[in-house]
Design a protein around this motif. Structure first.
Motif, PDB file in Angstrom:
ATOM      1  N   LEU A 215     101.716  35.790  36.248  1.00  0.00           N
ATOM      2  CA  LEU A 215     100.603  34.942  36.685  1.00  0.00           C
ATOM      3  C   LEU A 215     100.268  33.874  35.643  1.00  0.00           C
ATOM      4  CD1 LEU A 215      98.411  37.721  38.322  1.00  0.00           C
ATOM      5  CD2 LEU A 215      99.665  35.903  39.506  1.00  0.00           C
ATOM      6  N   THR A 216     101.218  33.590  34.753  1.00  0.00           N
ATOM      7  CA  THR A 216     101.131  32.506  33.772  1.00  0.00           C
ATOM      8  C   THR A 216     100.010  32.730  32.758  1.00  0.00           C
ATOM      9  OG1 THR A 216     101.958  31.000  35.480  1.00  0.00           O
ATOM     10  CG2 THR A 216     101.168  30.005  33.454  1.00  0.00           C
ATOM     11  N   ILE A 217     100.306  33.565  31.805  1.00  0.00           N
ATOM     12  CA  ILE A 217      99.516  33.789  30.594  1.00  0.00           C
ATOM     13  C   ILE A 217      98.256  34.600  30.872  1.00  0.00           C
ATOM     14  CG2 ILE A 217      98.455  32.769  28.551  1.00  0.00           C
ATOM     15  CD1 ILE A 217     100.274  30.307  29.019  1.00  0.00           C
ATOM     16  N   SER A 218      97.283  34.048  31.569  1.00  0.00           N
ATOM     17  CA  SER A 218      96.095  34.819  31.931  1.00  0.00           C
ATOM     18  C   SER A 218      95.511  34.258  33.210  1.00  0.00           C
ATOM     19  CB  SER A 218      95.043  34.800  30.813  1.00  0.00           C
ATOM     20  OG  SER A 218      94.461  33.520  30.665  1.00  0.00           O
ATOM     21  N   CYS A 219      94.821  35.127  33.955  1.00  0.00           N
ATOM     22  CA  CYS A 219      94.286  34.687  35.245  1.00  0.00           C
ATOM     23  C   CYS A 219      92.799  35.000  35.405  1.00  0.00           C
ATOM     24  CB  CYS A 219      95.083  35.305  36.397  1.00  0.00           C
ATOM     25  SG  CYS A 219      95.058  37.112  36.434  1.00  0.00           S
ATOM     26  N   SER A 220      92.216  35.766  34.479  1.00  0.00           N
ATOM     27  CA  SER A 220      90.779  36.039  34.551  1.00  0.00           C
ATOM     28  C   SER A 220      90.214  36.076  33.145  1.00  0.00           C
ATOM     29  CB  SER A 220      90.501  37.363  35.277  1.00  0.00           C
ATOM     30  OG  SER A 220      90.856  38.474  34.477  1.00  0.00           O
ATOM     31  N   VAL A 221      88.883  35.965  33.047  1.00  0.00           N
ATOM     32  CA  VAL A 221      88.259  35.863  31.729  1.00  0.00           C
ATOM     33  C   VAL A 221      86.843  36.420  31.767  1.00  0.00           C
ATOM     34  CG1 VAL A 221      87.515  33.485  32.229  1.00  0.00           C
ATOM     35  CG2 VAL A 221      87.672  34.264  29.857  1.00  0.00           C
ATOM     36  N   HIS A 222      86.480  37.083  30.669  1.00  0.00           N
ATOM     37  CA  HIS A 222      85.106  37.537  30.464  1.00  0.00           C
ATOM     38  C   HIS A 222      84.619  36.985  29.139  1.00  0.00           C
ATOM     39  CE1 HIS A 222      81.552  40.159  30.274  1.00  0.00           C
ATOM     40  NE2 HIS A 222      81.873  40.365  29.004  1.00  0.00           N
ATOM     41  N   LYS A 223      83.467  36.331  29.157  1.00  0.00           N
ATOM     42  CA  LYS A 223      82.835  35.824  27.945  1.00  0.00           C
ATOM     43  C   LYS A 223      81.979  36.929  27.337  1.00  0.00           C
ATOM     44  CE  LYS A 223      79.595  32.282  26.319  1.00  0.00           C
ATOM     45  NZ  LYS A 223      78.743  31.125  26.735  1.00  0.00           N
ATOM     46  N   TRP A 224      82.321  37.313  26.106  1.00  0.00           N
ATOM     47  CA  TRP A 224      81.593  38.379  25.430  1.00  0.00           C
ATOM     48  C   TRP A 224      80.185  37.903  25.050  1.00  0.00           C
ATOM     49  CZ3 TRP A 224      81.749  43.440  24.497  1.00  0.00           C
ATOM     50  CH2 TRP A 224      80.932  43.958  23.489  1.00  0.00           C
ATOM     51  N   ASP A 225      79.194  38.664  25.508  1.00  0.00           N
ATOM     52  CA  ASP A 225      77.799  38.418  25.170  1.00  0.00           C
ATOM     53  C   ASP A 225      77.284  39.655  24.454  1.00  0.00           C
ATOM     54  OD1 ASP A 225      74.970  38.322  25.154  1.00  0.00           O
ATOM     55  OD2 ASP A 225      74.937  37.032  26.910  1.00  0.00           O
ATOM     56  N   PRO A 226      76.918  39.550  23.181  1.00  0.00           N
ATOM     57  CA  PRO A 226      76.504  40.743  22.441  1.00  0.00           C
ATOM     58  C   PRO A 226      75.276  41.433  23.023  1.00  0.00           C
ATOM     59  CG  PRO A 226      76.025  38.741  21.190  1.00  0.00           C
ATOM     60  CD  PRO A 226      76.871  38.335  22.353  1.00  0.00           C
ATOM     61  N   GLU A 227      74.511  40.710  23.838  1.00  0.00           N
ATOM     62  CA  GLU A 227      73.321  41.306  24.429  1.00  0.00           C
ATOM     63  C   GLU A 227      73.636  42.098  25.694  1.00  0.00           C
ATOM     64  OE1 GLU A 227      70.365  41.249  22.980  1.00  0.00           O
ATOM     65  OE2 GLU A 227      71.271  40.102  21.323  1.00  0.00           O
ATOM     66  N   THR A 228      74.558  41.606  26.505  1.00  0.00           N
ATOM     67  CA  THR A 228      74.790  42.224  27.812  1.00  0.00           C
ATOM     68  C   THR A 228      76.154  42.884  27.968  1.00  0.00           C
ATOM     69  OG1 THR A 228      75.590  40.118  28.718  1.00  0.00           O
ATOM     70  CG2 THR A 228      73.231  40.581  28.920  1.00  0.00           C
ATOM     71  N   SER A 229      77.177  42.375  27.275  1.00  0.00           N
ATOM     72  CA  SER A 229      78.537  42.872  27.505  1.00  0.00           C
ATOM     73  C   SER A 229      78.733  44.341  27.128  1.00  0.00           C
ATOM     74  CB  SER A 229      79.552  42.001  26.767  1.00  0.00           C
ATOM     75  OG  SER A 229      79.602  40.701  27.309  1.00  0.00           O
ATOM     76  N   PRO A 230      78.140  44.834  26.024  1.00  0.00           N
ATOM     77  CA  PRO A 230      78.408  46.235  25.667  1.00  0.00           C
ATOM     78  C   PRO A 230      78.068  47.221  26.770  1.00  0.00           C
ATOM     79  CG  PRO A 230      77.427  45.089  23.813  1.00  0.00           C
ATOM     80  CD  PRO A 230      77.358  44.141  24.976  1.00  0.00           C
ATOM     81  N   ALA A 231      76.970  47.019  27.463  1.00  0.00           N
ATOM     82  CA  ALA A 231      76.563  47.951  28.519  1.00  0.00           C
ATOM     83  C   ALA A 231      77.453  47.852  29.751  1.00  0.00           C
ATOM     84  CB  ALA A 231      75.107  47.685  28.906  1.00  0.00           C
ATOM     85  N   LEU A 232      78.188  46.749  29.894  1.00  0.00           N
ATOM     86  CA  LEU A 232      79.055  46.562  31.057  1.00  0.00           C
ATOM     87  C   LEU A 232      80.437  47.179  30.866  1.00  0.00           C
ATOM     88  CD1 LEU A 232      78.266  42.794  31.796  1.00  0.00           C
ATOM     89  CD2 LEU A 232      77.349  44.785  33.004  1.00  0.00           C
ATOM     90  N   CYS A 233      80.780  47.562  29.630  1.00  0.00           N
ATOM     91  CA  CYS A 233      82.114  48.093  29.352  1.00  0.00           C
ATOM     92  C   CYS A 233      82.361  49.390  30.122  1.00  0.00           C
ATOM     93  CB  CYS A 233      82.287  48.341  27.857  1.00  0.00           C
ATOM     94  SG  CYS A 233      82.269  46.828  26.865  1.00  0.00           S
TER      95      CYS A 233
END
Length: 497
Positions: free
Chosen positions: A301-319
């Motif tokens: 799918l050519t290198i990458s096809c999706s992305v998540h922007k790390w947010d130190p406030e919200t991303s940890p709880a979403l892992c």
């Protein structure tokens, strides 16, 4: 300077546009030397001229047996300038594997640097009459040959379960769409300095090279010995954009170098190629103060096809299982999830993707079997990865389809086992392997008796999720792309049994 030619829609066009803007800018730093855009361009024209002269016509597919040299990078342009697809080959790969790639790709010429030269005698039969370019004596091309968006830009190889190399041809059209996305998203510019951490056989190298050369920035090749002192390397070269597999993070941490503010020049870090762990993302952002993003996508799918922007406030709880979300699809790409019953549109299941970044199919059409889904009048690539749609609309990576195993009749996700192992006191990272119906654990951190580890896991896991075999390691084996080398761990288990 190259004369004005059509450069839209082809990979080397990104370099040529930067060349026209500032030919004196530094395009490449490698092995202690710096090369301007004009110097790289002139060498690429010379190599392309040699290819055409030796063949008597423009080549179709050019092998590039080179690693971490000026020719390794210039050779990518040279193949494109000659109107050919480039086929990167790693001099450190076993000769048997490289012979298979040469045969599968059908290369009709080979560019070689000093790192690749010792391998030539072992490749002679497969090369046949294909010319081997070690130096240039023919006149350089006056200008690059034109190419079409549907022509193949490069061919990379990935191994299936049998280990036989599978050729992935990526068209100019595929990578053009991708590069437009990342350049628009990150606003790369001529002041950016880009790391180049992996071998050219790893598709992240194309992100490094053409993010740099498409913006008029500088590409800096990172030699293997620099990985023991990553922050020093970053500071020395003023790296502003970092791209690598996440395994580098734990390496820097083990060296005691992953400290807050240790890499202040870095404004952006993207990680791809394997799951990015929550603590790794948080610690890397603290070390840089810049943006951290988790990219997901297979070579097809050519290198990458999706992305998540790390947010130190919200991303940890979403892992999920300590793994950072893989986020949302690039605009223009679509996905569906297919569950174990074959239901399309499920909330979790195998991730299938379609759109302008999808490759046209493997070099050997036999490899296409079982890898595509026909749905809704379109063809979708089956990634083999299991994902789940989260309430916030992003995707969570749950593991590989072939990492869903049955232990005593119960379905087990290896990523869940690894998450449990990382919860254990003193364990900093872990890899779980399923072999012959049993779970094996390899872990980093404090060495502890297996019985103690099993007892602690039993306080939060059912018995079927608890490995019976444990091995403490000081570091995990990494392949040439700096990903955890699971086949090496499997071989280690077999040799001990």
């Amino acid at each position: 300077m190259t004369r004005s030619i059509a450069t839209e829609g082809v990979l080397h066009g990104w370099f040529l546009r930067s060349l026209r803007r500032n030919p004196a800018a530094v395009a490449l730093r490698v092995a202690g030397e710096s090369y301007t855009y004009q110097q790289v361009h002139d060498h690429a024209l010379a190599l392309a001229g040699e290819l055409v002269a030796r063949l008597g016509t423009r080549p179709r597919r050019v092998g590039l047996l080179a690693s971490r040299s000026e020719l390794a990078y210039t050779g990518i342009l040279a193949a494109g300038y000659a109107g050919a697809a480039v086929v990167p080959l790693n001099p450190d790969f076993p000769a048997e594997r490289t012979r298979g790639m040469i045969t599968a790709a059908g290369i009709d010429a080979l560019l070689v640097d000093d790192n690749g030269r010792p391998l030539l005698p072992e490749l002679a039969d497969e090369l046949g009459s294909a010319p081997v370019i070690l130096e240039t004596t023919a006149p350089p091309l006056e200008h690059p040959y034109p190419a079409e968006p549907d022509d193949i830009a490069y061919i990379l190889f990935t191994s299936g379960s049998t280990g036989r190399p599978k050729g992935v041809p990526v068209r100019h059209r595929n990578v053009e769409f991708y590069l437009r996305f990342v350049h628009d998203r990150y606003g790369f510019g001529p002041d950016d300095v880009f790391s180049q951490t992996g071998e050219l056989t790893f598709d992240l190298a194309m992100f490094d090279i053409f993010s740099a050369w498409g913006s008029g920035g500088t590409l800096v090749c990172m030699p293997p010995q620099a990985f023991v002192a990553v922050p020093q390397f970053v500071r020395k070269h003023g790296i502003t954009v970092w791209c690598s597999s996440p395994s580098v993070i734990s390496l820097v941490r083990r060296m005691g170098k992953l400290t807050p503010g240790s890499m202040p020049s870095m404004r952006l870090a993207v990680f791809c190629g394997e799951p990015l762990l929550r603590d790794d993302a948080a610690d890397w952002q603290a070390a840089t103060g810049g943006l951290v993003e988790n990219l997901y996508g297979p070579t097809e799918l050519t290198i990458s096809c999706s992305v998540h922007k790390w947010d130190p406030e919200t991303s940890p709880a979403l892992c999920v299982n300590d793994i950072v979300l893989i986020g949302t699809m690039h605009p223009g790409l679509d996905y569906v999830l297919v569950d174990s019953e074959g239901v399309v549109g499920a909330s979790s299941g195998e991730l299938c993707v379609t759109g302008p970044q999808m490759f046209p199919g493997y070099l050997d059409p036999r490899d296409d079997a079982g890898r595509f889904l026909e749905h809704d009048g379109r063809r979708w690539y089956r990634t083999g990865d299991i994902a789940r749609l989260e309430p916030n609309g992003e995707l969570a990576f749950l593991g590989r389809r072939d990492h869903q195993v049955k232990i005593h009749g119960v379905r087990v996700e290896l990523s869940e086992v690894e998450s449990g192992l990382r919860r254990l006191r003193g364990v900093t990272d872990a890899v779980a392997i399923a072999l012959d119906g049993e779970l094996y654990a390899f872990y980093l951190g404090e060495k502890r008796p297996a019985a103690d580890l099993m007892e602690e896991m039993g306080t939060f896991f059912p018995r079927y999720l608890i490995p019976l075999h444990y091995e403490h390691m000081t570091e995990f084996p990494l392949n040439s792309n700096r990903k955890t080398d699971r086949p090496v761990l499997i071989a280690r288990i077999r040799s001990a049994s």
